[in-house]
Design a protein around this motif. Structure first.
Motif, short mmCIF file in Angstrom:
data_model
loop_
_atom_site.label_atom_id
_atom_site.label_comp_id
_atom_site.label_asym_id
_atom_site.label_seq_id
_atom_site.Cartn_x
_atom_site.Cartn_y
_atom_site.Cartn_z
N ALA A 14 0.84 -1.20 0.00
CA ALA A 14 0.00 0.00 0.00
C ALA A 14 0.87 1.25 0.00
O ALA A 14 2.05 1.20 0.34
N MET A 15 0.30 2.35 -0.38
CA MET A 15 0.94 3.66 -0.33
C MET A 15 2.24 3.71 -1.13
O MET A 15 3.26 4.20 -0.66
N CYS A 16 2.22 3.23 -2.34
CA CYS A 16 3.41 3.22 -3.20
C CYS A 16 3.57 4.58 -3.86
O CYS A 16 2.61 5.13 -4.41
N ASP A 17 4.78 5.12 -3.80
CA ASP A 17 5.08 6.41 -4.42
C ASP A 17 4.88 6.32 -5.93
O ASP A 17 5.37 5.39 -6.57
N TYR A 18 4.20 7.29 -6.52
CA TYR A 18 3.86 7.26 -7.95
C TYR A 18 5.07 7.40 -8.85
O TYR A 18 5.03 7.02 -10.01
N TYR A 19 6.14 8.00 -8.35
CA TYR A 19 7.34 8.23 -9.16
C TYR A 19 8.49 7.29 -8.78
O TYR A 19 9.10 6.68 -9.63
#
Length: 105
Positions: A14-19
């Motif tokens: 969960a909460m994976c950085d988009y970049y």
């Protein structure tokens, strides 16, 4: 890919950085973080630095185009229909939009 799917692109946690394609648990008191972006069961490290939604859309278009090329007739489509599960990351935290890579770091 399992569970009846032919391919997978995305993250498992969960909460994976988009970049950066990293997941961190510092917000809940755990000093853990790591890379979490996968393509067909393999870590896709070359994806880091690019906006996730663009990568998802590119892959989605490719899946649909490949299906259309291999299933030109209605008969072929009815024998093997296309099912795509596409859960957008953009409605989940961390909320990050294109062009503001460091705003949510």
């Amino acid at each position: 890919m399992g569970r009846g799917f032919d391919s997978h692109l995305g993250y498992y946690q969960a909460m994976c950085d988009y970049y950066k394609k990293t997941v961190g648990l510092k917000s809940v008191g755990l000093p853990l973080n790591g890379f979490d972006f996968w393509f067909n069961g393999q870590p896709w490290r070359d994806a880091a630095g690019n906006y996730s939604l663009d990568q998802y859309m590119t892959r989605f278009k490719r899946v649909v185009e490949d299906y259309a090329l291999g299933h030109r007739s209605i008969q072929m489509q009815s024998k093997s229909p296309l099912f795509v599960y596409f859960a957008h990351q953009t409605v989940h935290i961390p909320i990050q939009y294109r062009g503001i890579e460091n705003a949510c770091a």
